[in-house]
Design a protein around this motif. Structure first.
Motif, PDB file in Angstrom:
ATOM      1  N   ALA A  26      65.906  75.687  49.963  1.00 26.74           N
ATOM      2  CA  ALA A  26      67.235  76.270  49.755  1.00 26.74           C
ATOM      3  C   ALA A  26      68.007  76.341  51.067  1.00 26.74           C
ATOM      4  O   ALA A  26      67.455  76.185  52.161  1.00 26.74           O
ATOM      5  CB  ALA A  26      67.091  77.657  49.145  1.00 26.74           C
ATOM      6  N   SER A  27      69.311  76.581  50.935  1.00 24.81           N
ATOM      7  CA  SER A  27      70.165  76.709  52.115  1.00 24.81           C
ATOM      8  C   SER A  27      70.423  78.178  52.415  1.00 24.81           C
ATOM      9  O   SER A  27      70.201  79.060  51.574  1.00 24.81           O
ATOM     10  CB  SER A  27      71.491  75.984  51.891  1.00 24.81           C
ATOM     11  N   GLU A  28      70.890  78.428  53.625  1.00 23.02           N
ATOM     12  CA  GLU A  28      71.269  79.776  54.039  1.00 23.02           C
ATOM     13  C   GLU A  28      72.338  79.665  55.123  1.00 23.02           C
ATOM     14  O   GLU A  28      72.347  78.711  55.896  1.00 23.02           O
ATOM     15  CB  GLU A  28      70.055  80.542  54.573  1.00 23.02           C
ATOM     16  N   PRO A  29      73.265  80.612  55.166  1.00 20.76           N
ATOM     17  CA  PRO A  29      74.260  80.593  56.242  1.00 20.76           C
ATOM     18  C   PRO A  29      73.696  81.255  57.495  1.00 20.76           C
ATOM     19  O   PRO A  29      73.021  82.295  57.408  1.00 20.76           O
ATOM     20  CB  PRO A  29      75.420  81.410  55.659  1.00 20.76           C
ATOM     21  N   SER A  31      74.729  82.199  61.790  1.00 17.77           N
ATOM     22  CA  SER A  31      75.804  82.253  62.775  1.00 17.77           C
ATOM     23  C   SER A  31      75.718  81.023  63.675  1.00 17.77           C
ATOM     24  O   SER A  31      74.665  80.391  63.810  1.00 17.77           O
ATOM     25  CB  SER A  31      75.707  83.531  63.610  1.00 17.77           C
ATOM     26  N   LEU A  32      76.827  80.693  64.305  1.00 22.55           N
ATOM     27  CA  LEU A  32      76.901  79.489  65.123  1.00 22.55           C
ATOM     28  C   LEU A  32      75.873  79.501  66.246  1.00 22.55           C
ATOM     29  O   LEU A  32      75.279  78.473  66.574  1.00 22.55           O
ATOM     30  CB  LEU A  32      78.313  79.330  65.689  1.00 22.55           C
ATOM     31  N   ASP A  33      75.600  80.671  66.828  1.00 26.16           N
ATOM     32  CA  ASP A  33      74.644  80.725  67.930  1.00 26.16           C
ATOM     33  C   ASP A  33      73.197  80.643  67.463  1.00 26.16           C
ATOM     34  O   ASP A  33      72.277  80.599  68.281  1.00 26.16           O
ATOM     35  CB  ASP A  33      74.853  81.973  68.799  1.00 26.16           C
ATOM     36  N   GLU A  34      72.980  80.609  66.146  1.00 26.41           N
ATOM     37  CA  GLU A  34      71.634  80.420  65.605  1.00 26.41           C
ATOM     38  C   GLU A  34      71.457  79.030  64.975  1.00 26.41           C
ATOM     39  O   GLU A  34      70.396  78.725  64.434  1.00 26.41           O
ATOM     40  CB  GLU A  34      71.335  81.472  64.532  1.00 26.41           C
ATOM     41  N   ALA A  35      72.481  78.202  65.042  1.00 25.49           N
ATOM     42  CA  ALA A  35      72.472  76.931  64.315  1.00 25.49           C
ATOM     43  C   ALA A  35      71.830  75.784  65.080  1.00 25.49           C
ATOM     44  O   ALA A  35      71.563  74.727  64.496  1.00 25.49           O
ATOM     45  CB  ALA A  35      73.910  76.540  63.948  1.00 25.49           C
ATOM     46  N   PHE A  36      71.553  75.952  66.356  1.00 24.83           N
ATOM     47  CA  PHE A  36      70.997  74.864  67.163  1.00 24.83           C
ATOM     48  C   PHE A  36      69.677  74.355  66.582  1.00 24.83           C
ATOM     49  O   PHE A  36      68.769  75.132  66.285  1.00 24.83           O
ATOM     50  CB  PHE A  36      70.791  75.330  68.596  1.00 24.83           C
ATOM     51  N   GLU A  37      69.594  73.039  66.389  1.00 19.67           N
ATOM     52  CA  GLU A  37      68.425  72.317  65.883  1.00 19.67           C
ATOM     53  C   GLU A  37      68.102  72.617  64.423  1.00 19.67           C
ATOM     54  O   GLU A  37      67.066  72.185  63.924  1.00 19.67           O
ATOM     55  CB  GLU A  37      67.190  72.556  66.771  1.00 19.67           C
ATOM     56  N   ARG A  38      68.978  73.355  63.736  1.00 18.13           N
ATOM     57  CA  ARG A  38      68.798  73.531  62.301  1.00 18.13           C
ATOM     58  C   ARG A  38      69.354  72.304  61.591  1.00 18.13           C
ATOM     59  O   ARG A  38      70.027  71.455  62.184  1.00 18.13           O
ATOM     60  CB  ARG A  38      69.509  74.807  61.816  1.00 18.13           C
ATOM     61  N   ARG A 181      69.637  74.363  56.103  1.00 18.56           N
ATOM     62  CA  ARG A 181      68.436  74.479  55.291  1.00 18.56           C
ATOM     63  C   ARG A 181      67.534  75.589  55.835  1.00 18.56           C
ATOM     64  O   ARG A 181      67.388  75.746  57.043  1.00 18.56           O
ATOM     65  CB  ARG A 181      67.653  73.159  55.288  1.00 18.56           C
ATOM     66  N   ARG A 182      66.987  76.359  54.916  1.00 17.17           N
ATOM     67  CA  ARG A 182      65.999  77.357  55.302  1.00 17.17           C
ATOM     68  C   ARG A 182      64.810  76.667  55.958  1.00 17.17           C
ATOM     69  O   ARG A 182      64.428  75.568  55.569  1.00 17.17           O
ATOM     70  CB  ARG A 182      65.543  78.116  54.055  1.00 17.17           C
ATOM     71  N   LYS A 183      64.232  77.302  56.955  1.00 17.04           N
ATOM     72  CA  LYS A 183      63.052  76.729  57.593  1.00 17.04           C
ATOM     73  C   LYS A 183      61.876  76.757  56.619  1.00 17.04           C
ATOM     74  O   LYS A 183      61.561  77.818  56.065  1.00 17.04           O
ATOM     75  CB  LYS A 183      62.686  77.513  58.861  1.00 17.04           C
ATOM     76  N   PRO A 184      61.232  75.610  56.362  1.00 16.64           N
ATOM     77  CA  PRO A 184      60.096  75.597  55.445  1.00 16.64           C
ATOM     78  C   PRO A 184      58.961  76.487  55.951  1.00 16.64           C
ATOM     79  O   PRO A 184      58.632  76.483  57.141  1.00 16.64           O
ATOM     80  CB  PRO A 184      59.665  74.126  55.428  1.00 16.64           C
ATOM     81  N   LYS A 321      54.912  65.483  59.175  1.00 13.48           N
ATOM     82  CA  LYS A 321      56.290  65.632  59.637  1.00 13.48           C
ATOM     83  C   LYS A 321      57.298  64.955  58.707  1.00 13.48           C
ATOM     84  O   LYS A 321      58.357  65.529  58.417  1.00 13.48           O
ATOM     85  CB  LYS A 321      56.436  65.124  61.075  1.00 13.48           C
ATOM     86  N   PRO A 322      57.043  63.731  58.216  1.00 16.08           N
ATOM     87  CA  PRO A 322      57.956  63.153  57.226  1.00 16.08           C
ATOM     88  C   PRO A 322      58.088  64.007  55.960  1.00 16.08           C
ATOM     89  O   PRO A 322      59.161  64.055  55.366  1.00 16.08           O
ATOM     90  CB  PRO A 322      57.314  61.793  56.916  1.00 16.08           C
ATOM     91  N   ALA A 323      57.012  64.703  55.578  1.00 11.76           N
ATOM     92  CA  ALA A 323      57.099  65.606  54.426  1.00 11.76           C
ATOM     93  C   ALA A 323      58.035  66.773  54.729  1.00 11.76           C
ATOM     94  O   ALA A 323      58.832  67.181  53.875  1.00 11.76           O
ATOM     95  CB  ALA A 323      55.706  66.122  54.061  1.00 11.76           C
ATOM     96  N   VAL A 324      57.946  67.301  55.942  1.00  9.08           N
ATOM     97  CA  VAL A 324      58.849  68.381  56.354  1.00  9.08           C
ATOM     98  C   VAL A 324      60.298  67.900  56.320  1.00  9.08           C
ATOM     99  O   VAL A 324      61.201  68.598  55.845  1.00  9.08           O
ATOM    100  CB  VAL A 324      58.464  68.895  57.759  1.00  9.08           C
ATOM    101  N   GLN A 325      60.522  66.691  56.824  1.00 10.89           N
ATOM    102  CA  GLN A 325      61.874  66.136  56.809  1.00 10.89           C
ATOM    103  C   GLN A 325      62.400  65.991  55.385  1.00 10.89           C
ATOM    104  O   GLN A 325      63.575  66.237  55.125  1.00 10.89           O
ATOM    105  CB  GLN A 325      61.878  64.781  57.530  1.00 10.89           C
ATOM    106  N   ALA A 326      61.529  65.594  54.462  1.00 12.41           N
ATOM    107  CA  ALA A 326      61.944  65.487  53.060  1.00 12.41           C
ATOM    108  C   ALA A 326      62.320  66.849  52.500  1.00 12.41           C
ATOM    109  O   ALA A 326      63.320  66.988  51.781  1.00 12.41           O
ATOM    110  CB  ALA A 326      60.816  64.859  52.238  1.00 12.41           C
ATOM    111  N   LEU A 327      61.544  67.876  52.827  1.00 11.04           N
ATOM    112  CA  LEU A 327      61.848  69.233  52.359  1.00 11.04           C
ATOM    113  C   LEU A 327      63.173  69.734  52.932  1.00 11.04           C
ATOM    114  O   LEU A 327      63.868  70.542  52.305  1.00 11.04           O
ATOM    115  CB  LEU A 327      60.723  70.194  52.742  1.00 11.04           C
TER     116      LEU A 327
END
Length: 412
Positions: A26-29, A31-38, A181-184, A321-327
């Motif tokens: 699922a997705s989640e909002p 803040s901009l300062d928490e968005a790095f590498e998400r 995206r929420r962190k798996p 890692k490819p499975a994580v990318q798919a999620l």
């Protein structure tokens, strides 16, 4: 079940992608300062022009470029200075032929102007007059409205990892929150009667648990929230209980060890019973990492990785890692590679994908890749490596002095 009827790495990845199709977290909002590498959960489109007005890139004088044509130090163009642009304020001046306006760097370009003459290319005989000593081209020293990012432009694509430059673009366009995206949630279970915690001093026959820590670091770097479930003994009921708990709290489960076909290797049976179906594959034609397991328990992918640390880490990079990318909804992750010249021949077996650890040494104007030889149980060979060289299944090896692509283990 015997795993020696191995499938190819390509087939394994295809089975993996088929099983995970549509299973995006699922997705989640944030803040901009928490968005790095998400990972962006949707296309993010600018709602405004950037810059929102045409502006100067230098200190100087806003003019109509046509009025400067033919100007030179010997025959300068004469202008009347009619106003001054204040920084951070709107200007209402409508520039007429032969008129100029003093303007600072970043100042709003007045209507009618299409160029800015730098201070170095002008002289002021008095407060109200200007001599331009060099012709200015249309658009010179000017950034036009929307030239940076136009309204409706897609700043980020769904599935794209958000990098520092993306943060800057989002800030410029006024995005305080970003849908990501929420962190798996990933569970890691280490199995083996011989394993002890890192705080313990091993006695004869014991070794410290390496894999749960190394794999946790790899998957955290891949964008996961990782929970280590500790060490599970080589007992079927104990492993079944641990996996049953893990699948209730996780998007993906990794079991380290217990992936072979010995009497004390229970991973396949646990996946079969809890998932009410056969595993999707048990064994890949790769080295290191042949005894690899993949199956689904409900909607949760479960991996059984080899117990040898190098094999476990190699398979994690190629399969988990490819499975994580798919999620996360990523089509592909960031792969950092560098060309290098191999320092020795490396033999391989056709029909098997080999992954060779290498050390990079800079000589003259190129990198040289020195293979690090050693068994897959030796974690030092991975710790000494800068990257991995892949020998595809359709090749019988690589030659000394051949240029190869090195997949860097860490970000450059």
């Amino acid at each position: 079940m015997e795993y020696f009827t191995c499938i190819s790495l390509k087939e394994a990845k295809q089975l993996l992608m088929n099983a995970l199709a549509g299973r995006i977290v699922a997705s989640e909002p944030v803040s901009l300062d928490e968005a790095f590498e998400r990972i962006a959960a949707e296309d993010i489109v600018s709602k405004e022009d950037l810059p929102p007005f045409s502006r100067s890139t230098v200190d100087g004088f806003a003019v109509r470029s046509a009025d400067t044509f033919g100007a030179s130090e010997g025959v300068p163009a004469l202008f009347d200075i009619v106003s001054e642009v204040a920084m951070g304020q709107e200007t209402c001046v409508q520039l007429q032929p032969g008129q100029a306006v003093t303007i600072p760097t970043g100042g709003m370009l007045p209507a009618g102007a299409d160029a800015v003459v730098m201070l170095e290319h002008a002289e002021r005989p008095d407060n109200n007059s200007l001599l331009v000593l060099k012709a200015a081209a249309p658009g010179e020293n000017v950034v036009l409205k929307g030239e940076d990012i136009s309204k409706g432009h897609c700043i980020l694509r769904q599935g794209q990892q958000i990098l520092p430059q993306d943060i800057g673009a989002l800030a410029a366009c006024g995005f305080e929150k970003v849908p990501v995206r929420r962190k798996p949630n990933v569970a890691i279970i280490s199995t083996g009667d011989e394993l002890v915690n890192v705080a313990c001093t091993p006695v004869n026959g014991q070794v410290r648990d390496i894999n749960s820590y190394a794999l946790a670091a790899m998957l955290a770097e891949a964008g996961c929230l990782v929970r280590r479930y500790g060490i599970v003994q080589d007992q079927y009921e104990e492993l079944r209980t641990a996996v049953s708990q893990a699948i209730l709290q996780s998007d993906l489960v990794v079991i380290s060890g217990g992936s072979s076909v010995g009497a004390r290797d229970h991973t396949v049976k646990v996946i079969q019973e809890l998932g009410n179906q056969d595993v999707l594959f048990h064994g890949m034609a790769v080295k290191p990492g042949k005894p690899t397991i993949f199956g689904m328990i409900g909607k949760v992918p479960v991996f059984g990785l080899p117990g040898h640390p190098v094999a476990a880490m190699t398979v994690c990079g190629q399969i988990v890692k490819p499975a994580v990318q798919a999620l996360l909804g990523q089509k592909s992750g960031n792969v950092y590679t560098i060309p290098a010249r191999l320092t020795r021949n490396m033999a391989s077996v056709p029909g098997r994908d080999d992954f060779i650890r290498v050390r990079l040494v800079k000589k003259a104007n190129e990198y040289r890749a020195e293979p690090i030889l050693g068994k897959s149980g030796l974690i030092s060979t991975m710790a000494m490596a800068d990257g991995i060289v892949h020998i595809p299944a359709d090749k019988g090896g690589l030659y000394s002095e051949e240029i190869v692509q090195v997949n860097l283990i860490t970000k450059p």
